[in-house]
Enzyme design. Structure first.
Site, PDB file in Angstrom:
ATOM      1  N   LYS A 154       0.853  -1.185   0.000  1.00  0.00           N
ATOM      2  CA  LYS A 154       0.000   0.000   0.000  1.00  0.00           C
ATOM      3  C   LYS A 154       0.879   1.222   0.000  1.00  0.00           C
ATOM      4  O   LYS A 154       1.808   1.342   0.812  1.00  0.00           O
ATOM      5  CB  LYS A 154      -0.879  -0.008   1.273  1.00  0.00           C
ATOM      6  CG  LYS A 154      -1.829   1.171   1.351  1.00  0.00           C
ATOM      7  CD  LYS A 154      -3.084   0.939   0.524  1.00  0.00           C
ATOM      8  CE  LYS A 154      -3.866   2.196   0.225  1.00  0.00           C
ATOM      9  NZ  LYS A 154      -3.399   2.922  -0.992  1.00  0.00           N
ATOM     10  N   LYS A 203       5.414   1.685  -3.161  1.00  0.00           N
ATOM     11  CA  LYS A 203       5.327   3.029  -3.753  1.00  0.00           C
ATOM     12  C   LYS A 203       5.579   2.896  -5.240  1.00  0.00           C
ATOM     13  O   LYS A 203       6.256   1.962  -5.678  1.00  0.00           O
ATOM     14  CB  LYS A 203       6.398   3.936  -3.142  1.00  0.00           C
ATOM     15  CG  LYS A 203       6.078   5.401  -3.249  1.00  0.00           C
ATOM     16  CD  LYS A 203       5.202   5.830  -2.092  1.00  0.00           C
ATOM     17  CE  LYS A 203       4.743   7.253  -2.202  1.00  0.00           C
ATOM     18  NZ  LYS A 203       4.165   7.717  -0.923  1.00  0.00           N
ATOM     19  N   ASP A 248       0.023  10.624  -4.697  1.00  0.00           N
ATOM     20  CA  ASP A 248       1.163  11.262  -4.030  1.00  0.00           C
ATOM     21  C   ASP A 248       1.375  12.545  -4.836  1.00  0.00           C
ATOM     22  O   ASP A 248       0.438  13.023  -5.499  1.00  0.00           O
ATOM     23  CB  ASP A 248       2.389  10.338  -4.046  1.00  0.00           C
ATOM     24  CG  ASP A 248       3.476  10.770  -3.058  1.00  0.00           C
ATOM     25  OD1 ASP A 248       3.342  10.485  -1.859  1.00  0.00           O
ATOM     26  OD2 ASP A 248       4.451  11.442  -3.475  1.00  0.00           O
TER      27      ASP A 248
HETATM   28  N1  GLU Z   1       1.211   8.996  -0.728  1.00  0.00           N
HETATM   29  C1  GLU Z   1       0.659   8.990   0.597  1.00  0.00           C
HETATM   30  C2  GLU Z   1       1.753   8.693   1.612  1.00  0.00           C
HETATM   31  O1  GLU Z   1       2.879   9.103   1.410  1.00  0.00           O
HETATM   32  C3  GLU Z   1      -0.585   8.134   0.732  1.00  0.00           C
HETATM   33  C4  GLU Z   1      -0.470   6.719   0.331  1.00  0.00           C
HETATM   34  C5  GLU Z   1      -1.784   5.939   0.326  1.00  0.00           C
HETATM   35  O2  GLU Z   1      -2.822   6.507   0.655  1.00  0.00           O
HETATM   36  O3  GLU Z   1      -1.735   4.769  -0.011  1.00  0.00           O
HETATM   37  O4  GLU Z   1       1.555   8.124   2.645  1.00  0.00           O
END
Ligand code: GLU
Length: 445
Positions: free
Chosen positions: A90, A126, A166
C-alpha cells in the site's frame, strides 16, 4: 550506529550504489535500531533488517504515450513492492520529473514503517513515473494514465497491491487509472485504488486526511507540552493537497498560518493564508501560488524565497524530500520555533534532524505525522470491502483517534527506550517492531 548495524549498512550501500535517497532513509532508520537488537537478538539471527531493506519486488516499465499534437513520448514507470508482511502493498504513485528508482525505493521503505504505525492491515509500497503533469491537458494526462495502467494492472489487486496518490497524482489521475484498470480486468474492483472520487467508491475525508491528520498530530504534540495551537504562528511549505488541508485545519484550531510556498517562491500573508483563494489557485486553476497575491493584494510574494527564514512557532514541511536543510533548521531554531512536524516524506535532511533533536524541540518525522493519509486510505478499503460509505464526521473522528494513537505509541516507545520526547526514535522503533513481529511469525519470507 550500532556496530552490528555498521556492516549491515555497508552491504546495503554496496548493493544500492548511487541510490542516495534510499540510502539516506535506510541510514535514518538503522541509526535508531541499536537498542532493539540488544533487546531482541533474534532480529539479528533471522536477518530481519537485511530482508526489510531489500524490496520484495521492483518493477520498472516503459510508458509510451502521445501528446495533443500527436508527438510520441516515452516515460519510465515504477512500482516498488517493499513489504507485504502486514497486508497488501500500500502506498501512493508519484508523477514528477525527478522520480527515479532511488526515490521510489526510499518512499516504499518509509511507507512500510508508516503503515505499520497506523496499526492497520497494510504492507508498504510506492510507485510513479518521471512524467510531468504540469502544463499537460486533461486528455494528455488521461492517455498517460491509461498507458501507465496498461502495464501496472497485472501487479495490482485489492489483496495484492493498492496504490493511491502522491505528488502529481490526485483525484483526476486516480479516476483515469481506475477506469483503465476496470476496462482491462473487466472487474469493478473498488478496493484496488484509494483516493477515488466519491461517485465511484471514494471515501469522505481522504482528500483532507494527510493535512488534517498532520495537524491532529501537532495538537497532541502541543498537548504533551501543555500547549495548544491557539494563537501560534505557523508556516507550511508546499501548496499541494497536504499543505492546503494542513493550513485549513491549523487555522480552524486557532493557529495563524502566515506563509506557504511552491517550487517558484513563497507567499506571506500577515492576516493568515486564505484557504479559499489558495484552493482556487492550486486546485481549480492549477497555477503557481504567485497568483494568490492578485486576489489578496496585501500578501507578499518572494520569488525563490526561503520559507524557513520566516519567524514561527510551528513549522510544517509539506512539500518534498530534503527541502529543510541543517541551515534552515538553525534559522527556525533561532527564530524560536518549538514544533516541527513533517507532512511530506523525509523533508528534513539528516543535519536538520540532528539540530532539532539536539535542541529538544518537538520534532515529528513524516512516517508518524503524515500517516493520516494512508490510514484514511485503509478506511476507504474497509468501506469498499463492506460496500459501505461513512459520514464525514464519523471518518474524521476515526482519523483523529488514529493520529492520537500513533502519537502516543511514538512517545511510549521513546520512553521505553530511554529517550523521552524523541518522536523520531519512537516512530522508527515502533514501526520497525510492527513489521518485524509479523515477519518472524510468517517464516522465512
Ligand atoms: N502517498 C501517501 C503517503 O505518502 C498516501 C499513500 C496511500 O494513501 O496509499 O503516505
Amino acid at each position: 550506529m550500532d556496530e552490528k548495524l555498521e556492516s549491515v549498512f555497508w552491504n546495503i550501500q554496496q548493493r544500492n550504489l548511487g541510490e542516495t535517497e534510499f540510502i539516506q532513509a535506510v541510514k535514518e532508520v538503522l541509526t535508531s535500531l541499536g537498542p532493539v537488537l540488544a533487546k531482541y537478538p533474534k532480529i539479528v539471527e533471522q536477518k530481519i533488517i537485511e530482508r526489510i531493506c531489500e524490496p520484495e519486488r521492483q518493477i520498472i516499465f516503459r510508458v509510451p504515450w502521445q501528446d495533443d499534437q500527436g508527438e510520441v513520448h516515452i516515460n519510465r514507470g515504477f512500482r516498488v513492492q517493499s513489504n507485504s508482511a502486514l497486508g497488501p502493498y500500500k502506498g501512493g504513485l508519484r508523477f514528477h520529473p525527478t522520480v527515479n528508482l532511488s526515490i521510489i525505493k526510499f518512499l516504499g521503505f518509509e511507507q512500510t514503517f508508516k503503515n505499520a504505525l497506523t496499526g492497520m492491515p497494510i504492507g508498504g509500497g510506492k510507485g510513479g513515473s518521471d512524467f510531468d503533469p504540469k502544463g499537460r491537458s486533461d486528455n494528455e494526462v488521461m492517455r498517460f494514465c491509461q498507458s501507465f495502467m496498461t502495464e501496472l494492472y497485472r501487479h495490482l489487486g485489492e489483496y495484492t497491491d493498492v496504490p493511491a496518490g502522491d505528488i502529481g497524482v490526485g483525484r483526476r489521475e486516480i479516476g483515469f487509472l481506475f477506469g483503465q484498470y476496470k476496462r482491462i480486468c473487466n472487474r469493478y474492483e473498488s478496493g484496488v485504488l484509494t483516493g477515488k472520487g466519491l461517485s465511484y467508491g471514494g471515501a469522505l475525508v481522504r482528500t483532507e486526511a494527510t493535512g488534517y491528520g498532520l495537524v491532529y498530530f501537532v495538537r497532541e504534540m502541543l498537548a504533551a507540552r501543555n500547549e495548544s495551537l491557539e494563537g501560534k504562528t505557523c508556516i507550511v511549505s508546499g501548496a499541494g493537497n497536504v499543505a492546503i488541508y494542513a493550513i485549513e485545519k491549523a487555522a480552524e484550531l486557532g493557529g495563524r498560518v502566515v506563509a506557504c510556498s511552491d517550487s517558484c517562491g513563497v507567499i506571506f500573508d500577515e492576516q493568515g493564508i486564505d484557504v479559499k483563494t489558495l484552493k482556487q489557485v492550486k486546485e481549480v486553476e492549477r497555477l503557481p501560488i504567485e497568483r494568490y497575491c492578485k486576489t489578496r493584494r496585501h500578501a507578499r510574494y518572494q520569488a525563490g524565497g526561503n520559507i524557513w527564514e520566516i519567524k514561527c512557532d510551528v513549522a510544517l514541511p509539506c512539500a518534498t524530500q530534503n527541502e529543510l536543510t541543517g541551515k534552515d533548521a538553525a534559522a527556525l531554531l533561532n527564530n524560536g520555533c518549538i514544533v516541527v512536524a513533517e507532512g511530506a516524506n523525509m523533508p528534513t535532511t539528516p543535519e536538520g534532524i540532528e539540530r532539532f533533536v539536539a535542541a529538544e524541540i518537538a520534532y515529528a518525522p513524516g512516517k508518524a505525522a503524515n500517516a493520516g493519509g494512508v490510514a484514511t486510505s485503509a478506511l476507504e478499503m474497509q468501506q469498499n470491502a463492506s460496500r459501505d460509505a461513512w459520514s464525514f464526521e464519523f471518518t474524521d473522528k476515526k482519523l483523529a483517534t488514529i493520529m492520537k494513537d500513533i502519537h502516543d505509541r511514538c512517545l511510549e516507545t521513546a520512553d521505553e527506550f530511554g529517550v523521552p520526547g524523541n518522536y523520531a526514535l519512537g516512530a522508527n522503533i515502533a514501526g520497525f517492531m510492527g513489521v518485524a513481529d509479523s515477519m518472524q511469525a510468517l517464516g522465512l519470507i
